[in-house]
Design an enzyme around this catalytic site. Structure first.
Site, short mmCIF file in Angstrom:
data_model
loop_
_atom_site.label_atom_id
_atom_site.label_comp_id
_atom_site.label_asym_id
_atom_site.label_seq_id
_atom_site.Cartn_x
_atom_site.Cartn_y
_atom_site.Cartn_z
N LYS A 1 5.74 13.66 75.70
CA LYS A 1 6.34 14.98 75.52
C LYS A 1 5.34 15.95 74.89
CE LYS A 1 10.93 12.99 75.43
NZ LYS A 1 12.06 12.42 74.68
N GLN B 1 14.15 12.22 68.57
CA GLN B 1 13.97 11.07 69.46
C GLN B 1 14.92 9.94 69.03
OE1 GLN B 1 11.81 11.03 72.20
NE2 GLN B 1 12.93 9.15 72.69
N ASP C 1 17.74 19.05 74.13
CA ASP C 1 18.30 17.87 74.81
C ASP C 1 19.66 18.19 75.43
OD1 ASP C 1 16.69 15.65 74.98
OD2 ASP C 1 17.09 14.99 72.92
#
Ligand code: NAP
Length: 310
Positions: free
Chosen positions: A53, A97, A120
Site C-alpha cells: 500500500k 490494517q 476502507d
C-alpha cells in the site's frame, strides 16, 4: 470455447495511472492527498500488505505515513492515535490494517475513524451512504469488482447476479453495488439451499467464500461472467491435485514453493464461463488501486470538489 480472461492487473494499472494524473492536477491547486496506515504489532502478512500500500502511494504521488504501535497497544492508545489522525488536515485517508491484537476492541477502533477519512469504507456511515446511493467511500475490493465488470464492458443492468458470501467487507457491499447498478441480485451463504442451482441462474457470479476451488463447473451457467474474489493458499498435495492436475506451470511453482494461491472458483470453470477473473491477477490487484482511488476521492470530498461522476 474457453472463457475470456478478465485482466485485473491491467485494469488496476489503468486506474493507478488515472489516479496519478488526478494527484498531479490536485497538486497544481496545492493539495496533496495523504494516507495514514496504522499497523499494530508484527503480523507478517499484514506487513506485506502494508508495504504494498505504501509503495502504491509513492507510485501515484499520494503522501503516506505509517504508524506502528507495538503488539501490546491498548484500545485507548489506538483511539488516541486515530483521534490525532482525524484532526490532521494533511491526512485524507486512515487505514487500520486488520487483524488487530486480541486485547484491542477492533470495532471500537474502526468506528472511531472519521467517516470522511474511512478509505476502507467499513464505517456504518459509509455503509449507509452506499445503500442510499449517496457519495461516500466504498470498500476497495467490492469497488474493484465493479470496475472489472464495467471496464470489461460486461452489462450489469437487468442481469441476474448471484453473490456467494455475505461478509461486511466483500459479499454485502458487492451485492449492494450490483443492486445500485440495476442487477437483480441474490446473496448466498453457508445456509443457502441448493447452492449450485441458485448459482446456475447467474449471468454474473461473484464468489467471495474463502474456500479453495469450491465453485465447480456445475455451479456455472455456460457463458456466465465469473468473478473470483477468493484468495486461498493451498499446501495439501491432494487438494492441489484436485485443482491443478495436468497444469505444468502450477505444478512447477507448487514443487518449488510448497504452496500455491487459488481462488474460490475451480480452474475447470474457465471451460464453461464466458469470462472469468484469474487468481492471481484478477480481483487482487484492484484492491490497492481502489485504495489509491479512495484516498484521492476522500481528499476531494473533504474539499467538496467531487465531480458529478465521483
Ligand atoms: P468471510 O468473512 O469468511 O465470509 C465468507 C462468506 O462465505 C460467509 O458469508 C459464509 O457464509 C460464506 N460461506 C462459507 N462457506 C460457504 C459454503 N460452503 N457455501 C456457501 N457460502 C459459504 O470471508 P471474506 O472476508 O468475505 O473473504 C472471502 C474471500 O475473499 C476469502 O478468500 C478472502 O481471502 C478473499 N478476499 C480477497 C480480497 C482481495 O483483495 N482479492 C479481499 C478480501 C477478501 P456465512 O455468512 O453463512 O458464514
Amino acid at each position: 470455447m474457453p472463457a475470456r480472461i478478465l485482466d485485473g492487473a491491467k485494469i488496476a494499472n489503468d486506474i493507478r495511472s488515472e489516479v496519478a494524473a488526478e494527484v498531479k492536477t490536485l497538486s497544481v491547486a496545492g493539495v496533496r492527498p495523504g494516507l495514514a496506515v496504522v499497523l499494530v504489532g508484527h503480523n507478517p502478512a499484514s506487513e506485506i500488505y502494508v508495504r504494498g500500500k505504501v509503495k502504491a502511494c509513492e507510485e501515484v504521488g499520494v503522501y503516506s505515513e505509517q504508524h506502528t504501535p507495538p503488539e501490546t497497544a491498548t484500545t485507548a492508545e489506538l483511539l488516541a492515535l486515530i483521534d490525532n489522525l482525524n484532526r490532521r488536515d494533511e491526512i485524507d485517508g486512515i487505514l487500520v490494517q486488520l487483524p488487530l491484537p486480541q486485547q484491542v476492541d477492533s470495532k471500537q477502533v474502526l468506528m472511531a475513524v472519521d467517516p470522511a477519512k474511512d478509505v476502507d469504507g467499513f464505517h456504518p456511515v459509509n455503509v449507509g451512504f452506499l445503500s442510499t446511493q449517496r457519495p461516500g467511500l466504498v470498500p476497495c475490493t467490492p469497488a474493484g469488482v465493479i470496475e472489472i465488470l464495467k471496464r470489461s464492458n460486461i452489462p450489469i443492468a437487468g442481469q441476474e447476479a448471484v453473490v456467494v458470501g455475505r461478509s461486511d467487507i466483500v459479499g454485502k457491499p458487492v451485492a449492494m453495488l450490483l443492486l445500485n447498478a440495476n442487477a437483480t441480485v441474490t446473496v448466498c451463504h453457508s445456509k443457502t439451499r441448493d447452492l449450485a442451482e441458485v448459482c446456475r441462474r447467474a449471468d454474473i457470479l461473484v464468489a467471495a467464500i474463502g474456500r479453495a476451488g469450491m465453485i465447480t463447473r456445475d455451479f456455472v451457467k455456460p457463458g456466465a461472467t465469473v468473478i473470483d474474489v477468493g484468495m486461498n493458499k493451498v499446501t495439501d498435495p491432494a487438494e492441489f491435485a484436485r485443482l491443478f492436475s495436468g497444469n505444468a506451470r502450477r505444478e512447477e511453482t507448487f514443487q518449488a514453493k510448497g504452496s500455491t494461491l487459488v481462488g474460490d472458483v475451480h480452474p475447470e470453470v474457465a471451460e464453461v464461463a464466458g469470462a472469468i477473473t484469474p487468481v492471481p491477477g484478477g480481483v487482487g490487484p484492484l484492491t490497492i488501486a481502489m485504495l489509491m482511488f479512495n484516498t484521492v476521492k476522500a481528499a476531494k470530498l473533504e474539499r467538496q470538489w467531487l465531480v458529478a461522476s465521483g
